[in-house]
Scaffold this motif. Structure first.
Motif, PDB file in Angstrom:
ATOM      1  N   PHE A  66      32.910  87.738  28.854  1.00  0.00           N
ATOM      2  CA  PHE A  66      31.751  88.558  29.201  1.00  0.00           C
ATOM      3  C   PHE A  66      31.171  89.119  27.909  1.00  0.00           C
ATOM      4  N   LYS A  67      29.871  89.354  27.892  1.00  0.00           N
ATOM      5  CA  LYS A  67      29.254  89.931  26.702  1.00  0.00           C
ATOM      6  C   LYS A  67      27.996  90.697  27.070  1.00  0.00           C
ATOM      7  N   GLY A  72      24.537  90.414  19.079  1.00  0.00           N
ATOM      8  CA  GLY A  72      25.681  91.056  18.448  1.00  0.00           C
ATOM      9  C   GLY A  72      25.397  91.416  16.993  1.00  0.00           C
ATOM     10  N   PRO A  73      26.418  91.504  16.137  1.00  0.00           N
ATOM     11  CA  PRO A  73      27.822  91.183  16.437  1.00  0.00           C
ATOM     12  C   PRO A  73      28.522  92.289  17.233  1.00  0.00           C
ATOM     13  N   PHE A  74      29.304  91.883  18.235  1.00  0.00           N
ATOM     14  CA  PHE A  74      30.002  92.802  19.102  1.00  0.00           C
ATOM     15  C   PHE A  74      31.492  92.857  18.749  1.00  0.00           C
ATOM     16  N   PHE A 102      33.608  97.937  29.297  1.00  0.00           N
ATOM     17  CA  PHE A 102      33.598  97.610  27.870  1.00  0.00           C
ATOM     18  C   PHE A 102      32.280  96.977  27.426  1.00  0.00           C
ATOM     19  N   THR A 103      31.678  96.129  28.233  1.00  0.00           N
ATOM     20  CA  THR A 103      30.392  95.560  27.820  1.00  0.00           C
ATOM     21  C   THR A 103      29.331  96.647  27.726  1.00  0.00           C
ATOM     22  N   GLU A 104      29.422  97.659  28.568  1.00  0.00           N
ATOM     23  CA  GLU A 104      28.471  98.767  28.486  1.00  0.00           C
ATOM     24  C   GLU A 104      28.591  99.508  27.159  1.00  0.00           C
ATOM     25  N   ARG A 105      29.743  99.400  26.539  1.00  0.00           N
ATOM     26  CA  ARG A 105      29.985 100.047  25.250  1.00  0.00           C
ATOM     27  C   ARG A 105      29.876  99.054  24.094  1.00  0.00           C
ATOM     28  N   GLY A 106      29.292  97.890  24.384  1.00  0.00           N
ATOM     29  CA  GLY A 106      28.968  96.946  23.328  1.00  0.00           C
ATOM     30  C   GLY A 106      30.062  95.978  22.945  1.00  0.00           C
ATOM     31  N   PHE A 107      31.095  95.807  23.786  1.00  0.00           N
ATOM     32  CA  PHE A 107      32.178  94.880  23.499  1.00  0.00           C
ATOM     33  C   PHE A 107      31.905  93.492  24.072  1.00  0.00           C
ATOM     34  N   ASN A 162      32.126  90.467  16.064  1.00  0.00           N
ATOM     35  CA  ASN A 162      32.555  91.000  14.771  1.00  0.00           C
ATOM     36  C   ASN A 162      34.068  90.795  14.696  1.00  0.00           C
ATOM     37  N   PRO A 163      34.545  89.840  13.935  1.00  0.00           N
ATOM     38  CA  PRO A 163      35.973  89.520  13.917  1.00  0.00           C
ATOM     39  C   PRO A 163      36.847  90.589  13.287  1.00  0.00           C
ATOM     40  N   GLU A 164      36.222  91.597  12.672  1.00  0.00           N
ATOM     41  CA  GLU A 164      36.985  92.666  12.033  1.00  0.00           C
ATOM     42  C   GLU A 164      37.095  93.910  12.906  1.00  0.00           C
ATOM     43  N   ARG A 165      36.648  93.813  14.173  1.00  0.00           N
ATOM     44  CA  ARG A 165      36.712  94.961  15.088  1.00  0.00           C
ATOM     45  C   ARG A 165      37.326  94.467  16.395  1.00  0.00           C
TER      46      ARG A 165
END
Length: 304
Positions: A66-67, A72-74, A102-107, A162-165
């Motif tokens: 889901f996204k 992004g980057p998410f 979580f998608t509502e918070r940008g994940f 975002n692979p660092e988050r």
């Protein structure tokens, strides 16, 4: 261009890989009503794991994605499921309501259905930990966390993340798996959440008393030696799989070994507090939101 497991991967190659994975499960997904507002898609990720008896299995983890809208980057969140009495159900784990939080918070959300569950086929079962009197929980942790990290590697290939988050979450055996994966400290991991994590419980035959709880305490102590990101552990007083005396002991062992877990023992929920993650969103959402905010993630829904 990026490197993954020693292999150079171009953006075009990543796109082709993602398309190939999606095609494998397109027919399966077509038979279900996908959540269009969550941009739901289904992919698969090849994995190789070893079970309790040393046998090696190769299969494909089904990954529901889901996204939010946009490019992004998410940040990435992976939600790990538990282990029911009937491992054939559901055919594919989704956790749509939880994913929406979580998608509502940008994940960007990734929900694996691990080998031995649902449409992956229940036989073989890489997460078999043996009989109640002779449990060995280490191979389960290794097999399940290996799959989670394979899904994380796949998630990092998506152009919109975002692979660092990275945030890891799991419920029941998924919480135990999340802690095991966090102990491996994958690149980009920021925090992790364990909902009612453990294994070996049975509310019918030995309510609140898991098989070989002391062995799980030892496992959590091992995880605590290397898991160096903040964690939130959420349990309930009436968990019929893992009573409070066990969850508290596991948490103490984890932190005493070097872990950084905040422990929340919530009041009784419904008939079995073990169901909190699935059925008690209104209870845990404020706790998780506050934890997200303290760790640099959005605590409140983002404006569209």
């Amino acid at each position: 261009m990026s490197r993954l497991a020693g292999i150079t991967v171009t953006r075009a190659a990543r796109h082709a890989l993602a398309c190939a994975c999606l095609c494998i499960w397109s027919a399966h997904a077509a038979g279900q009503a996908l959540a269009q507002d969550l941009n739901e898609v289904v992919a698969s990720v090849p994995v190789t794991v070893k079970n309790l008896y040393g046998r090696t299995f190769t299969g494909k983890v089904i990954v529901t994605q889901f996204k939010p809208a946009g490019a992004g980057p998410f940040p990435i969140v992976i939600i790990n499921h538990g282990r029911g009495n009937d491992r054939s159900k559901p055919g594919r784990f989704r956790y749509t309501q939880q994913a929406r939080f979580f998608t509502e918070r940008g994940f960007a959300v990734f929900v694996p259905t691990r080998l031995g569950y649902g449409d992956t086929g229940v036989d073989p079962d890489p997460e078999d930990s043996g009989g109640c009197r002779d449990k060995d929980y280490a191979p389960m942790a290794e097999a399940a966390s290996t799959e989670v990290l394979a899904v994380l590697a796949y998630a990092k290939q998506q152009p919109y993340v975002n692979p660092e988050r990275v945030l890891l979450i799991g419920q029941s055996v998924g919480g135990y798996t999340t802690t095991a994966a966090a102990a491996k400290m994958p690149q980009g991991l920021v925090a992790a959440i364990n909902f009612a994590g453990g294994s070996g419980g049975d509310p019918e035959t030995h309510p609140g008393v898991p098989c070989q709880g002391g062995k799980l305490e030892s496992m959590y102590a091992e995880f605590g030696k290397t898991a160096k990101v903040p964690m939130l552990w959420i349990y309930t007083e009436n968990d019929l799989y893992f009573g409070p005396q066990y969850s508290q002991a596991w948490h103490a062992a984890f932190n005493q070994a070097g872990g950084q877990a905040e422990f929340k023992l919530l009041p009784p929920f419904a008939k079995n507090g073990h169901t909190l993650f699935v059925a008690g969103l209104n209870i845990w959402e404020p706790l998780v939101a506050e934890f997200l905010g303290r760790n640099g993630f959005p605590a409140e829904p983002l404006k569209q």
